[in-house]
Every structure is written in C-alpha cells, then in structure tokens.
Design a protein around this motif. Structure first.
Motif, PDB file in Angstrom:
ATOM      1  N   LEU A  36       0.835  -1.208   0.000  1.00 10.46           N
ATOM      2  CA  LEU A  36       0.000   0.000   0.000  1.00 10.46           C
ATOM      3  C   LEU A  36       0.868   1.256   0.000  1.00 10.46           C
ATOM      4  CD1 LEU A  36      -2.894  -0.729   2.537  1.00 10.46           C
ATOM      5  CD2 LEU A  36      -3.133  -0.059   0.142  1.00 10.46           C
ATOM      6  N   ASN A  37       1.914   1.234   0.810  1.00 10.06           N
ATOM      7  CA  ASN A  37       2.790   2.392   0.883  1.00 10.06           C
ATOM      8  C   ASN A  37       3.578   2.578  -0.412  1.00 10.06           C
ATOM      9  OD1 ASN A  37       3.383   4.584   2.453  1.00 10.06           O
ATOM     10  ND2 ASN A  37       4.869   3.550   3.741  1.00 10.06           N
ATOM     11  N   ALA A  38       4.048   1.486  -0.981  1.00  2.28           N
ATOM     12  CA  ALA A  38       4.851   1.566  -2.208  1.00  2.28           C
ATOM     13  C   ALA A  38       4.026   2.021  -3.402  1.00  2.28           C
ATOM     14  CB  ALA A  38       5.489   0.209  -2.507  1.00  2.28           C
ATOM     15  N   TYR A  39       2.813   1.543  -3.508  1.00  4.96           N
ATOM     16  CA  TYR A  39       2.036   1.778  -4.722  1.00  4.96           C
ATOM     17  C   TYR A  39       0.980   2.861  -4.595  1.00  4.96           C
ATOM     18  CZ  TYR A  39       4.441  -2.295  -6.393  1.00  4.96           C
ATOM     19  OH  TYR A  39       5.428  -3.168  -6.771  1.00  4.96           O
ATOM     20  N   TRP A  40       0.752   3.366  -3.366  1.00  2.00           N
ATOM     21  CA  TRP A  40      -0.291   4.373  -3.245  1.00  2.00           C
ATOM     22  C   TRP A  40       0.119   5.537  -2.357  1.00  2.00           C
ATOM     23  CZ3 TRP A  40      -5.522   4.330  -0.392  1.00  2.00           C
ATOM     24  CH2 TRP A  40      -6.373   5.262  -0.961  1.00  2.00           C
ATOM     25  N   PHE A  41       0.191   5.328  -1.042  1.00  2.23           N
ATOM     26  CA  PHE A  41       0.418   6.442  -0.120  1.00  2.23           C
ATOM     27  C   PHE A  41       1.739   7.157  -0.375  1.00  2.23           C
ATOM     28  CE2 PHE A  41      -2.373   3.782   2.756  1.00  2.23           C
ATOM     29  CZ  PHE A  41      -3.501   4.546   2.545  1.00  2.23           C
ATOM     30  N   GLY A  42       2.815   6.412  -0.556  1.00  2.00           N
ATOM     31  CA  GLY A  42       4.120   7.026  -0.776  1.00  2.00           C
ATOM     32  C   GLY A  42       4.160   7.875  -2.031  1.00  2.00           C
ATOM     33  N   GLN A  43       3.580   7.365  -3.113  1.00  2.00           N
ATOM     34  CA  GLN A  43       3.578   8.103  -4.380  1.00  2.00           C
ATOM     35  C   GLN A  43       2.707   9.350  -4.304  1.00  2.00           C
ATOM     36  OE1 GLN A  43       5.612   7.431  -7.055  1.00  2.00           O
ATOM     37  NE2 GLN A  43       4.901   9.459  -7.600  1.00  2.00           N
ATOM     38  N   LEU A  44       1.530   9.217  -3.700  1.00  2.00           N
ATOM     39  CA  LEU A  44       0.658  10.389  -3.565  1.00  2.00           C
ATOM     40  C   LEU A  44       1.311  11.471  -2.714  1.00  2.00           C
ATOM     41  CD1 LEU A  44      -2.822   8.683  -3.105  1.00  2.00           C
ATOM     42  CD2 LEU A  44      -2.124  10.172  -4.981  1.00  2.00           C
ATOM     43  N   THR A  45       1.977  11.061  -1.645  1.00  2.00           N
ATOM     44  CA  THR A  45       2.662  12.021  -0.785  1.00  2.00           C
ATOM     45  C   THR A  45       3.733  12.776  -1.562  1.00  2.00           C
ATOM     46  OG1 THR A  45       2.235  10.647   1.161  1.00  2.00           O
ATOM     47  CG2 THR A  45       3.996  12.256   1.355  1.00  2.00           C
TER      48      THR A  45
ATOM     49  N   ASP B  15       3.937  13.230  -4.844  1.00  2.00           N
ATOM     50  CA  ASP B  15       3.311  14.071  -5.880  1.00  2.00           C
ATOM     51  C   ASP B  15       2.755  15.365  -5.282  1.00  2.00           C
ATOM     52  OD1 ASP B  15       3.920  12.073  -7.685  1.00  2.00           O
ATOM     53  OD2 ASP B  15       1.870  11.285  -7.803  1.00  2.00           O
ATOM     54  N   ILE B  16       2.078  15.264  -4.157  1.00  2.00           N
ATOM     55  CA  ILE B  16       1.501  16.448  -3.514  1.00  2.00           C
ATOM     56  C   ILE B  16       2.607  17.382  -3.040  1.00  2.00           C
ATOM     57  CG2 ILE B  16       0.149  17.258  -1.533  1.00  2.00           C
ATOM     58  CD1 ILE B  16      -1.494  14.610  -1.821  1.00  2.00           C
ATOM     59  N   MET B  17       3.655  16.787  -2.453  1.00  2.00           N
ATOM     60  CA  MET B  17       4.774  17.605  -1.970  1.00  2.00           C
ATOM     61  C   MET B  17       5.432  18.369  -3.118  1.00  2.00           C
ATOM     62  SD  MET B  17       8.118  16.550   0.312  1.00  2.00           S
ATOM     63  CE  MET B  17       7.159  15.389   1.212  1.00  2.00           C
ATOM     64  N   ALA B  18       5.564  17.735  -4.265  1.00  2.00           N
ATOM     65  CA  ALA B  18       6.166  18.407  -5.417  1.00  2.00           C
ATOM     66  C   ALA B  18       5.322  19.604  -5.853  1.00  2.00           C
ATOM     67  CB  ALA B  18       6.333  17.418  -6.573  1.00  2.00           C
ATOM     68  N   GLU B  19       4.001  19.429  -5.856  1.00  2.00           N
ATOM     69  CA  GLU B  19       3.116  20.540  -6.206  1.00  2.00           C
ATOM     70  C   GLU B  19       3.245  21.683  -5.206  1.00  2.00           C
ATOM     71  OE1 GLU B  19      -1.027  19.774  -7.423  1.00  2.00           O
ATOM     72  OE2 GLU B  19      -0.480  17.629  -7.395  1.00  2.00           O
TER      73      GLU B  19
ATOM     74  N   LEU C 164      -3.749  21.491  -0.744  1.00  2.00           N
ATOM     75  CA  LEU C 164      -2.644  20.543  -0.917  1.00  2.00           C
ATOM     76  C   LEU C 164      -2.019  20.177   0.429  1.00  2.00           C
ATOM     77  CD1 LEU C 164      -0.873  22.017  -4.080  1.00  2.00           C
ATOM     78  CD2 LEU C 164      -2.039  19.802  -3.921  1.00  2.00           C
ATOM     79  N   ALA C 165      -1.844  21.163   1.306  1.00  2.00           N
ATOM     80  CA  ALA C 165      -1.269  20.909   2.635  1.00  2.00           C
ATOM     81  C   ALA C 165      -2.166  19.975   3.443  1.00  2.00           C
ATOM     82  CB  ALA C 165      -1.051  22.227   3.372  1.00  2.00           C
ATOM     83  N   SER C 166      -3.455  20.153   3.298  1.00  2.00           N
ATOM     84  CA  SER C 166      -4.401  19.282   4.001  1.00  2.00           C
ATOM     85  C   SER C 166      -4.309  17.845   3.477  1.00  2.00           C
ATOM     86  CB  SER C 166      -5.819  19.833   3.822  1.00  2.00           C
ATOM     87  OG  SER C 166      -6.756  18.973   4.397  1.00  2.00           O
ATOM     88  N   ARG C 167      -4.276  17.713   2.153  1.00  2.00           N
ATOM     89  CA  ARG C 167      -4.146  16.375   1.560  1.00  2.00           C
ATOM     90  C   ARG C 167      -2.802  15.737   1.917  1.00  2.00           C
ATOM     91  NH1 ARG C 167      -4.747  17.174  -4.393  1.00  2.00           N
ATOM     92  NH2 ARG C 167      -4.034  15.033  -4.473  1.00  2.00           N
ATOM     93  N   LEU C 168      -1.737  16.548   1.919  1.00  2.00           N
ATOM     94  CA  LEU C 168      -0.420  16.034   2.277  1.00  2.00           C
ATOM     95  C   LEU C 168      -0.429  15.485   3.703  1.00  2.00           C
ATOM     96  CD1 LEU C 168       2.605  15.634   1.574  1.00  2.00           C
ATOM     97  CD2 LEU C 168       3.008  17.858   2.646  1.00  2.00           C
ATOM     98  N   SER C 169      -1.058  16.203   4.616  1.00  2.00           N
ATOM     99  CA  SER C 169      -1.129  15.732   6.005  1.00  2.00           C
ATOM    100  C   SER C 169      -1.797  14.371   6.096  1.00  2.00           C
ATOM    101  CB  SER C 169      -1.896  16.735   6.873  1.00  2.00           C
ATOM    102  OG  SER C 169      -1.203  17.940   6.961  1.00  2.00           O
ATOM    103  N   ILE C 170      -2.859  14.196   5.342  1.00  2.00           N
ATOM    104  CA  ILE C 170      -3.589  12.924   5.376  1.00  2.00           C
ATOM    105  C   ILE C 170      -2.745  11.796   4.800  1.00  2.00           C
ATOM    106  CG2 ILE C 170      -5.569  11.678   4.401  1.00  2.00           C
ATOM    107  CD1 ILE C 170      -7.085  14.413   4.566  1.00  2.00           C
ATOM    108  N   TYR C 171      -2.224  11.980   3.597  1.00  2.00           N
ATOM    109  CA  TYR C 171      -1.470  10.902   2.951  1.00  2.00           C
ATOM    110  C   TYR C 171      -0.132  10.640   3.631  1.00  2.00           C
ATOM    111  CZ  TYR C 171      -4.967  10.749  -0.687  1.00  2.00           C
ATOM    112  OH  TYR C 171      -6.147  10.601  -1.361  1.00  2.00           O
ATOM    113  N   HIS C 172       0.519  11.700   4.112  1.00  2.00           N
ATOM    114  CA  HIS C 172       1.771  11.511   4.842  1.00  2.00           C
ATOM    115  C   HIS C 172       1.495  10.754   6.150  1.00  2.00           C
ATOM    116  CE1 HIS C 172       5.200  12.613   7.446  1.00  2.00           C
ATOM    117  NE2 HIS C 172       5.862  12.395   6.331  1.00  2.00           N
TER     118      HIS C 172
END
Length: 187
Positions: free
Chosen positions: A101-110, A112-116, A151-159
């Motif tokens: 889950l972390n490799a294929y979803w949460f880590g990647q989303l985190t 991507d959001i951080m880059a934005e 984005l900061a809110s989403r980052l908090s959740i996924y991180h």
C-alpha cells in the motif's frame, strides 16, 4: 514443524537476509537519516531527496516483505501451523500488504503532492529554510493561497497514512525478528 521438513540453511539465510535488509532500511530511513536531513538541509532539498529515495525504499521494502511471506509460507504448510506460526505468518502478511500500500499508493501520492506544494512555495520565494518544522511564512501561505491550503491538508492525510504504514511494518518486522531470535538454537 517436524525436523524432516526443516528448511535448508540457504533458505533460512535468505529469509534472514530479506528480513534484516528491510529492518535495517527502516531504522536508517525512519530514525536516522530523517533527523540528520531535517537538521541540516532545506525543506525543498529534503523533499527532493525523499521523492527520489522513497520510491526505492518503499518498493524494496515491499519486495522484502513479500519474499519473507513467501519463504515462511512455503516452509510452513498451513495444515501444520501451530498458534505461534499462525501469528507469524499473519504478521508477514500484514507487513507485505501494508508495505505494498505504501509503495504503490500512499508514498507516491505524498511525493506528488509535496512536489506541487514546492512549486507554489518557490513561486513565493519560500522553502529554503532549514528544518522540518513549519515556519510562519508557510503558515501565512496557507491563509493566502487556497490551492496550497488544500494541498497541505491532503499532504497531512497521505503523509499520516504513509507514516502509519511504515510504523506498522517496523512493528511487524520487530515481531518477526523476535520470533526468529526466540527460535535460534545458538549464536
């Protein structure tokens, strides 16, 4: 498990190599490199390093967890599992699932959001501060830019989910190492 079906020394060694590789990576990335980088590098540099490093960390960890589960399952047929081995195979399954889950979803989303977020911060001339804690400028940016705030809110959740997955894997691997240590006949 009966003595005539014990795994070979090579299989035991492979199992130990993959478990200890994942454990060592987890301890280094979670408890050592994060704090060293956080105290010495700018937020954007940390984010860039993590966005390059974490996909490897998460995928290698996921592979190690899956290989450990596979080796344990092959060496412990389900019809012969005792209670302790049932717990151990469950721990390996949980670790493999959470690592994936972390490799294929949460880590990647985190990442991507951080880059934005970094792009927005750079447009305001922010993000060069050293340290992991939010500074007042980034807090103000949340108030000024609704996209950044979202984005900061989403980052908090996924991180948060990514960190929880990582801590779950650390706990699983710690239990697995304890199980292995309890079954060593000698050092």
């Amino acid at each position: 498990m009966t003595a005539d079906t014990d795994p070979t020394t090579l299989v035991k060694m492979l199992h130990l190599v993959f478990l200890s590789t994942f454990w060592g990576m987890q301890i280094w990335v979670t408890f050592i490199s994060s704090f060293v980088m956080g105290n010495n590098l700018s937020q954007h540099t940390i984010g860039f390093i993590q966005s390059c490093l974490f996909p490897y960390y998460f995928h290698i960890g996921s592979a190690c967890a899956f290989i450990n589960l596979t080796i344990f399952a092959v060496c412990h047929p389900s019809e012969l599992l005792n209670e302790e081995e049932t717990i151990q195979i469950t721990v390996f399954f949980i670790c493999a699932t959470v690592a994936a889950l972390n490799a294929y979803w949460f880590g990647q989303l985190t990442s991507d959001i951080m880059a934005e977020m970094h792009l927005i911060e750079q447009s305001y001339g922010l993000g060069g501060d050293i340290g992991l804690f939010l500074n007042k400028s980034l807090i103000r940016l949340r108030q000024l830019d609704s996209n950044y705030k979202e984005l900061a809110s989403r980052l908090s959740i996924y991180h948060g989910f990514s960190s929880l997955c990582n801590l779950c894997c650390i706990a699983c691997n710690g239990l697995s190492l304890y199980y292995m240590a309890a079954h060593l006949s000698a050092l």
